[in-house]
Motif scaffolding. Structure first.
Motif, mmCIF file in Angstrom:
data_model
loop_
_atom_site.group_PDB
_atom_site.id
_atom_site.type_symbol
_atom_site.label_atom_id
_atom_site.label_comp_id
_atom_site.label_asym_id
_atom_site.label_seq_id
_atom_site.Cartn_x
_atom_site.Cartn_y
_atom_site.Cartn_z
ATOM 1 N N GLN A 285 0.813 -1.212 0.000
ATOM 2 C CA GLN A 285 0.000 0.000 0.000
ATOM 3 C C GLN A 285 0.847 1.264 0.000
ATOM 4 O OE1 GLN A 285 0.652 -1.772 2.646
ATOM 5 N NE2 GLN A 285 1.008 -0.451 4.400
ATOM 6 N N LEU A 286 2.134 1.139 0.322
ATOM 7 C CA LEU A 286 3.015 2.306 0.344
ATOM 8 C C LEU A 286 3.359 2.762 -1.074
ATOM 9 C CD1 LEU A 286 5.599 1.363 3.133
ATOM 10 C CD2 LEU A 286 3.627 2.882 3.332
ATOM 11 N N GLN A 287 3.378 4.067 -1.259
ATOM 12 C CA GLN A 287 3.764 4.622 -2.552
ATOM 13 C C GLN A 287 5.211 4.255 -2.878
ATOM 14 O OE1 GLN A 287 1.613 6.113 -4.648
ATOM 15 N NE2 GLN A 287 3.253 6.124 -6.164
ATOM 16 N N ALA A 288 6.041 4.160 -1.846
ATOM 17 C CA ALA A 288 7.438 3.785 -2.047
ATOM 18 C C ALA A 288 7.553 2.410 -2.692
ATOM 19 C CB ALA A 288 8.184 3.803 -0.704
ATOM 20 N N VAL A 289 6.727 1.471 -2.244
ATOM 21 C CA VAL A 289 6.746 0.115 -2.809
ATOM 22 C C VAL A 289 6.198 0.135 -4.232
ATOM 23 C CG1 VAL A 289 5.909 -2.258 -2.535
ATOM 24 C CG2 VAL A 289 6.585 -0.934 -0.528
ATOM 25 N N LYS A 290 5.198 0.967 -4.456
ATOM 26 C CA LYS A 290 4.651 1.098 -5.809
ATOM 27 C C LYS A 290 5.706 1.642 -6.771
ATOM 28 C CE LYS A 290 -0.093 1.712 -4.154
ATOM 29 N NZ LYS A 290 -1.205 2.657 -3.954
ATOM 30 N N GLN A 291 6.543 2.563 -6.273
ATOM 31 C CA GLN A 291 7.633 3.087 -7.098
ATOM 32 C C GLN A 291 8.617 1.974 -7.458
ATOM 33 O OE1 GLN A 291 6.066 6.140 -7.920
ATOM 34 N NE2 GLN A 291 8.209 6.703 -8.140
ATOM 35 N N LEU A 292 8.894 1.110 -6.484
ATOM 36 C CA LEU A 292 9.782 -0.025 -6.749
ATOM 37 C C LEU A 292 9.184 -0.958 -7.800
ATOM 38 C CD1 LEU A 292 10.793 -0.800 -3.063
ATOM 39 C CD2 LEU A 292 12.412 -0.230 -4.885
ATOM 40 N N LYS A 293 7.873 -1.141 -7.730
ATOM 41 C CA LYS A 293 7.200 -2.066 -8.643
ATOM 42 C C LYS A 293 7.226 -1.567 -10.101
ATOM 43 C CE LYS A 293 5.773 -5.348 -5.836
ATOM 44 N NZ LYS A 293 4.384 -5.617 -5.478
ATOM 45 N N ILE A 294 7.338 -0.251 -10.273
ATOM 46 C CA ILE A 294 7.361 0.276 -11.644
ATOM 47 C C ILE A 294 8.793 0.496 -12.144
ATOM 48 C CG2 ILE A 294 5.084 1.346 -11.450
ATOM 49 C CD1 ILE A 294 6.494 4.064 -11.164
ATOM 50 N N GLY A 295 9.759 0.020 -11.354
ATOM 51 C CA GLY A 295 11.134 0.035 -11.834
ATOM 52 C C GLY A 295 12.088 1.007 -11.162
ATOM 53 N N GLU A 296 11.579 1.837 -10.229
ATOM 54 C CA GLU A 296 12.489 2.735 -9.510
ATOM 55 C C GLU A 296 13.413 1.897 -8.623
ATOM 56 O OE1 GLU A 296 12.879 6.044 -9.590
ATOM 57 O OE2 GLU A 296 11.370 6.303 -11.146
ATOM 58 N N LYS A 297 14.689 2.263 -8.555
ATOM 59 C CA LYS A 297 15.667 1.494 -7.783
ATOM 60 C C LYS A 297 16.014 2.149 -6.452
ATOM 61 C CE LYS A 297 16.457 -1.444 -11.219
ATOM 62 N NZ LYS A 297 16.052 -2.858 -11.155
ATOM 63 N N TYR A 298 15.929 3.495 -6.418
ATOM 64 C CA TYR A 298 16.439 4.222 -5.255
ATOM 65 C C TYR A 298 15.733 5.570 -5.179
ATOM 66 C CZ TYR A 298 19.874 7.065 -2.635
ATOM 67 O OH TYR A 298 20.487 7.911 -1.746
ATOM 68 N N GLY A 299 15.335 5.968 -3.980
ATOM 69 C CA GLY A 299 14.684 7.270 -3.826
ATOM 70 C C GLY A 299 13.868 7.335 -2.558
ATOM 71 N N TYR A 300 12.908 8.248 -2.543
ATOM 72 C CA TYR A 300 12.045 8.371 -1.365
ATOM 73 C C TYR A 300 10.714 9.001 -1.759
ATOM 74 C CZ TYR A 300 13.586 13.288 -1.334
ATOM 75 O OH TYR A 300 13.845 14.590 -1.676
ATOM 76 N N THR A 301 9.722 8.762 -0.928
ATOM 77 C CA THR A 301 8.405 9.367 -1.100
ATOM 78 C C THR A 301 8.016 10.045 0.207
ATOM 79 O OG1 THR A 301 7.269 7.338 -0.387
ATOM 80 C CG2 THR A 301 7.656 7.611 -2.761
ATOM 81 N N LYS A 302 7.087 11.010 0.117
ATOM 82 C CA LYS A 302 6.495 11.614 1.318
ATOM 83 C C LYS A 302 5.046 11.142 1.379
ATOM 84 C CE LYS A 302 9.450 15.719 1.324
ATOM 85 N NZ LYS A 302 9.510 17.197 1.233
ATOM 86 N N GLU A 303 4.702 10.507 2.481
ATOM 87 C CA GLU A 303 3.374 9.927 2.610
ATOM 88 C C GLU A 303 2.797 10.243 3.991
ATOM 89 O OE1 GLU A 303 3.114 5.860 1.154
ATOM 90 O OE2 GLU A 303 5.155 5.996 0.342
ATOM 91 N N LYS A 304 1.480 10.355 4.044
ATOM 92 C CA LYS A 304 0.810 10.596 5.323
ATOM 93 C C LYS A 304 0.164 9.296 5.769
ATOM 94 C CE LYS A 304 -0.663 14.617 6.549
ATOM 95 N NZ LYS A 304 -1.386 15.911 6.712
#
Length: 333
Positions: free
Chosen positions: A282-301
């Protein structure tokens, strides 16, 4: 009481900076209120001075000076608000980058550790004692292989067990669990993959009833002197040793750290909870990983609390390609 070095980390210091910045904002707000009241006082004073005529001229000069200082304070405070907001933003960005670096360093250390396990199984599969117990299955060769594997388990400490199977899948020798000798592993996917690919196969992390703990299996073909596959050598890594890496990571008390598999399921965590049960998809960070992002960060509430979720996906290490795992680290904003 002063803090020890082990109690201090970059995130803690940055959060203390943010708290000090918030206190500064409160002070500026108080100054703003005083300046506004002074402005109102100056206006009232100017009105009264005008009514007094010539007698109030001196008081009018004072009123004008009060207004000038009040206006200057209000203008300065507007600039202060911008600076405070900028400091807060930069502190958040530094926390985010630092947290992403923590995720990168953690997965890198895990990759390097598991790379060594990948090397171990390939090296040990070439030992004569392992090959001999497959070429000539007798009590003497079996005991020799058993003693070798038991010594390896005792010396390396990071393994539950090592065992050897012939090409039919039958276990012919084990370092620790002698009760599994004779069992057939031919239907296990990892055994089939080794024979199919004629190469090393690494399982994902799973819970083993036989080992009574979470583990990973590293399996490799055993070849005779002519290169012919005569069996399979396999190891069972003790997952508790991954926690030596996880537990050594310096994060603040409100932070969370997770190691997730390719499906987004937690396979290790800083609080040792939710293993193979907690789902982070459910985390946006995990969703970013699923679409191919390797490294980074998200801001989530999450639950009303704004957080940074930093992430880094495995890139493997040398010949070890990794299992598609990622580290997720959270920090409160």
């Amino acid at each position: 009481m002063s803090k020890t070095t082990t109690e201090i980390n970059a995130s803690t210091l940055l959060n203390e900076l943010k708290e000090a910045n918030q206190q500064m904002e409160k002070v500026v707000k108080t100054i703003n209120q005083v300046a506004s009241q002074a402005n109102l006082l100056a206006l009232n004073s100017a009105i009264e001075a005008a009514r007094a005529g010539e007698a109030g001229r001196g008081f009018s000069v004072v009123a004008n000076e009060i207004k000038r200082f009040a206006d200057l304070s209000l203008t300065t405070n507007k600039e202060s608000y911008k600076l405070i907001e900028n400091i807060q933003k930069k502190a958040n960005e530094v926390i985010a980058v630092r947290t992403a670096d923590v995720a990168f360093d953690t997965i890198d250390k895990i990759d390097r550790n598991l790379f060594e396990r990948n090397c171990d199984v390939q090296a040990w599969a070439t030992f004569n004692a392992i090959k001999d117990c497959l070429l000539n299955v007798d009590q003497k060769n079996q005991k020799r292989a058993t003693n070798l594997m038991k010594n390896i388990v005792d010396i390396y400490e990071v393994y539950y067990d090592l065992f050897v199977m012939d090409t039919t899948g039958k276990i012919v020798a084990s370092g620790v669990n002698q009760n599994i000798i004779g069992k057939n592993m031919s239907e296990r996917s990892w055994f089939k993959e080794v024979l199919k690919t004629n190469d090393v196969h690494v399982t994902d992390m799973y819970y083993s009833e036989v080992m009574n703990g979470h583990t990973m299996g590293y399996s490799c073909p055993v070849r005779d002197d002519n290169g012919q596959v005569i069996g399979v050598f396999t190891t069972r890594f003790n997952w508790n040793f991954i926690y030596e890496i996880i537990d050594s990571v310096k994060i603040s008390k409100d932070s969370e750290l997770y190691l997730i598999n390719e499906d987004g399921i937690v396979i290790a965590s800083h609080n040792h909870q939710g293993i193979l049960t907690k789902d982070l998809n459910q985390l946006q960070a995990v969703k970013q990983l699923k679409i191919g992002e390797k490294y980074g960060y998200t801001k989530e509430k999450i639950g009303g609390q704004e957080k940074i979720y930093a992430f880094c996906k495995t890139k493997g290490y040398n010949a070890y390609r990794g299992k598609g795992w990622s580290v997720i680290v959270s920090e409160n904003l």
